[in-house]
Design a protein around this motif. Structure first.
Motif, PDB file in Angstrom:
ATOM      1  N   MET A 170       0.860  -1.176   0.000  1.00 45.42           N
ATOM      2  CA  MET A 170       0.000   0.000   0.000  1.00 45.42           C
ATOM      3  C   MET A 170       0.898   1.228   0.000  1.00 45.42           C
ATOM      4  O   MET A 170       1.918   1.254   0.694  1.00 45.42           O
ATOM      5  CB  MET A 170      -0.884   0.016   1.248  1.00 45.42           C
ATOM      6  N   GLY A 171       0.529   2.221  -0.782  1.00 46.54           N
ATOM      7  CA  GLY A 171       1.304   3.460  -0.831  1.00 46.54           C
ATOM      8  C   GLY A 171       0.417   4.662  -1.049  1.00 46.54           C
ATOM      9  O   GLY A 171      -0.748   4.526  -1.429  1.00 46.54           O
ATOM     10  N   VAL A 172       0.986   5.827  -0.822  1.00 50.41           N
ATOM     11  CA  VAL A 172       0.219   7.067  -1.002  1.00 50.41           C
ATOM     12  C   VAL A 172      -0.042   7.346  -2.471  1.00 50.41           C
ATOM     13  O   VAL A 172      -0.940   8.112  -2.812  1.00 50.41           O
ATOM     14  CB  VAL A 172       0.925   8.276  -0.356  1.00 50.41           C
ATOM     15  N   ASP A 173       0.761   6.712  -3.344  1.00 49.56           N
ATOM     16  CA  ASP A 173       0.538   6.831  -4.777  1.00 49.56           C
ATOM     17  C   ASP A 173       0.974   5.515  -5.427  1.00 49.56           C
ATOM     18  O   ASP A 173       1.539   4.638  -4.764  1.00 49.56           O
ATOM     19  CB  ASP A 173       1.283   8.027  -5.377  1.00 49.56           C
ATOM     20  N   GLN A 174       0.696   5.390  -6.701  1.00 50.80           N
ATOM     21  CA  GLN A 174       0.972   4.123  -7.377  1.00 50.80           C
ATOM     22  C   GLN A 174       2.473   3.834  -7.448  1.00 50.80           C
ATOM     23  O   GLN A 174       2.901   2.710  -7.272  1.00 50.80           O
ATOM     24  CB  GLN A 174       0.360   4.101  -8.777  1.00 50.80           C
ATOM     25  N   ARG A 175       3.265   4.854  -7.694  1.00 55.48           N
ATOM     26  CA  ARG A 175       4.708   4.651  -7.785  1.00 55.48           C
ATOM     27  C   ARG A 175       5.264   4.067  -6.485  1.00 55.48           C
ATOM     28  O   ARG A 175       6.065   3.135  -6.498  1.00 55.48           O
ATOM     29  CB  ARG A 175       5.396   5.973  -8.113  1.00 55.48           C
ATOM     30  N   THR A 176       4.819   4.580  -5.350  1.00 52.86           N
ATOM     31  CA  THR A 176       5.272   4.084  -4.055  1.00 52.86           C
ATOM     32  C   THR A 176       4.801   2.655  -3.815  1.00 52.86           C
ATOM     33  O   THR A 176       5.581   1.795  -3.378  1.00 52.86           O
ATOM     34  CB  THR A 176       4.769   5.003  -2.920  1.00 52.86           C
ATOM     35  N   ALA A 177       3.532   2.387  -4.102  1.00 51.64           N
ATOM     36  CA  ALA A 177       2.995   1.033  -3.906  1.00 51.64           C
ATOM     37  C   ALA A 177       3.717   0.021  -4.788  1.00 51.64           C
ATOM     38  O   ALA A 177       4.044  -1.084  -4.334  1.00 51.64           O
ATOM     39  CB  ALA A 177       1.494   1.015  -4.183  1.00 51.64           C
ATOM     40  N   GLU A 178       3.996   0.385  -6.037  1.00 51.68           N
ATOM     41  CA  GLU A 178       4.724  -0.514  -6.934  1.00 51.68           C
ATOM     42  C   GLU A 178       6.152  -0.741  -6.442  1.00 51.68           C
ATOM     43  O   GLU A 178       6.666  -1.859  -6.496  1.00 51.68           O
ATOM     44  CB  GLU A 178       4.744   0.046  -8.357  1.00 51.68           C
ATOM     45  N   TRP A 179       6.800   0.315  -5.965  1.00 50.25           N
ATOM     46  CA  TRP A 179       8.171   0.206  -5.471  1.00 50.25           C
ATOM     47  C   TRP A 179       8.235  -0.798  -4.325  1.00 50.25           C
ATOM     48  O   TRP A 179       9.089  -1.679  -4.313  1.00 50.25           O
ATOM     49  CB  TRP A 179       8.665   1.587  -5.026  1.00 50.25           C
ATOM     50  N   TRP A 180       7.313  -0.687  -3.377  1.00 52.18           N
ATOM     51  CA  TRP A 180       7.287  -1.628  -2.246  1.00 52.18           C
ATOM     52  C   TRP A 180       6.950  -3.040  -2.708  1.00 52.18           C
ATOM     53  O   TRP A 180       7.538  -4.015  -2.234  1.00 52.18           O
ATOM     54  CB  TRP A 180       6.289  -1.175  -1.179  1.00 52.18           C
ATOM     55  N   LEU A 181       6.008  -3.155  -3.629  1.00 46.20           N
ATOM     56  CA  LEU A 181       5.617  -4.482  -4.100  1.00 46.20           C
ATOM     57  C   LEU A 181       6.801  -5.185  -4.770  1.00 46.20           C
ATOM     58  O   LEU A 181       7.032  -6.370  -4.539  1.00 46.20           O
ATOM     59  CB  LEU A 181       4.444  -4.401  -5.070  1.00 46.20           C
ATOM     60  N   GLU A 182       7.554  -4.460  -5.574  1.00 48.35           N
ATOM     61  CA  GLU A 182       8.693  -5.076  -6.245  1.00 48.35           C
ATOM     62  C   GLU A 182       9.742  -5.563  -5.246  1.00 48.35           C
ATOM     63  O   GLU A 182      10.379  -6.588  -5.466  1.00 48.35           O
ATOM     64  CB  GLU A 182       9.295  -4.125  -7.269  1.00 48.35           C
ATOM     65  N   ARG A 183       9.910  -4.872  -4.144  1.00 48.56           N
ATOM     66  CA  ARG A 183      10.866  -5.309  -3.128  1.00 48.56           C
ATOM     67  C   ARG A 183      10.409  -6.582  -2.435  1.00 48.56           C
ATOM     68  O   ARG A 183      11.196  -7.499  -2.236  1.00 48.56           O
ATOM     69  CB  ARG A 183      11.123  -4.209  -2.090  1.00 48.56           C
ATOM     70  N   ILE A 184       9.143  -6.651  -2.073  1.00 49.01           N
ATOM     71  CA  ILE A 184       8.663  -7.860  -1.401  1.00 49.01           C
ATOM     72  C   ILE A 184       8.575  -9.026  -2.391  1.00 49.01           C
ATOM     73  O   ILE A 184       8.812 -10.177  -2.037  1.00 49.01           O
ATOM     74  CB  ILE A 184       7.325  -7.624  -0.651  1.00 49.01           C
ATOM     75  N   MET A 185       8.298  -8.726  -3.668  1.00 55.35           N
ATOM     76  CA  MET A 185       8.294  -9.779  -4.683  1.00 55.35           C
ATOM     77  C   MET A 185       9.688 -10.379  -4.858  1.00 55.35           C
ATOM     78  O   MET A 185       9.831 -11.577  -5.089  1.00 55.35           O
ATOM     79  CB  MET A 185       7.795  -9.256  -6.036  1.00 55.35           C
ATOM     80  N   ALA A 186      10.715  -9.556  -4.764  1.00 58.36           N
ATOM     81  CA  ALA A 186      12.086 -10.055  -4.916  1.00 58.36           C
ATOM     82  C   ALA A 186      12.394 -11.094  -3.840  1.00 58.36           C
ATOM     83  O   ALA A 186      12.996 -12.135  -4.124  1.00 58.36           O
ATOM     84  CB  ALA A 186      13.083  -8.905  -4.852  1.00 58.36           C
ATOM     85  N   ALA A 187      11.957 -10.842  -2.613  1.00 63.38           N
ATOM     86  CA  ALA A 187      12.180 -11.807  -1.532  1.00 63.38           C
ATOM     87  C   ALA A 187      11.382 -13.085  -1.772  1.00 63.38           C
ATOM     88  O   ALA A 187      11.890 -14.194  -1.594  1.00 63.38           O
ATOM     89  CB  ALA A 187      11.798 -11.182  -0.198  1.00 63.38           C
ATOM     90  N   ALA A 188      10.134 -12.936  -2.204  1.00 63.70           N
ATOM     91  CA  ALA A 188       9.296 -14.119  -2.479  1.00 63.70           C
ATOM     92  C   ALA A 188       9.867 -14.916  -3.641  1.00 63.70           C
ATOM     93  O   ALA A 188       9.914 -16.154  -3.599  1.00 63.70           O
ATOM     94  CB  ALA A 188       7.863 -13.677  -2.783  1.00 63.70           C
ATOM     95  N   GLU A 189      10.318 -14.224  -4.684  1.00 64.07           N
ATOM     96  CA  GLU A 189      10.903 -14.893  -5.843  1.00 64.07           C
ATOM     97  C   GLU A 189      12.120 -15.713  -5.433  1.00 64.07           C
ATOM     98  O   GLU A 189      12.297 -16.847  -5.868  1.00 64.07           O
ATOM     99  CB  GLU A 189      11.313 -13.856  -6.886  1.00 64.07           C
ATOM    100  N   HIS A 190      12.951 -15.151  -4.579  1.00 62.44           N
ATOM    101  CA  HIS A 190      14.152 -15.841  -4.122  1.00 62.44           C
ATOM    102  C   HIS A 190      13.800 -17.172  -3.454  1.00 62.44           C
ATOM    103  O   HIS A 190      14.451 -18.185  -3.683  1.00 62.44           O
ATOM    104  CB  HIS A 190      14.937 -14.941  -3.163  1.00 62.44           C
TER     105      HIS A 190
END
Length: 110
Positions: free
Chosen positions: A83-103
């Motif tokens: 969740m983020g205040v805007d889409q760019r922030t929400a996407e940025w956080w999602l990509e970080r947590i996805m990297a951990a899940a992908e690993h």
């Protein structure tokens, strides 16, 4: 805010579950949860990890954006959201947590 859930599928393949989630997300223009109405954003720039099957989408409500992704491999599906205040922030956080899940998913048999 970030969330992650891991689902072990004793009788299903992750690619089938992710395909069903993809079909649902692609056809979902809006949804309601606890009295709030979320509308799908026009697009996203989320880069899904190549070695695992996945789908992602973002929805906006009341000045915040929630992004969701379903990632799977073998008999395991991981759902992550941000969740983020805007889409760019929400996407940025999602990509970080996805990297951990992908690993974690990469180590599983396909």
């Amino acid at each position: 805010m970030l969330t992650q859930e891991v689902h072990v599928l004793p009788r299903q393949r992750a690619e089938d579950v992710v395909a069903k989630a993809a079909s649902t997300l692609k056809g979902c223009a809006s949804y309601s949860d606890h009295g709030d109405s979320y509308r799908r954003t026009a697009g996203n720039k989320i880069e899904l990890p190549a070695p695992v099957k996945g789908i992602a989408a973002c929805f906006a409500v009341s000045g915040t954006v929630n992004c969701f992704a379903y990632l799977g491999r073998g008999g395991v599906v991981t759902t992550v959201s941000s969740m983020g205040v805007d889409q760019r922030t929400a996407e940025w956080w999602l990509e970080r947590i996805m990297a951990a899940a992908e690993h974690r998913l990469e180590g599983l048999p396909a």
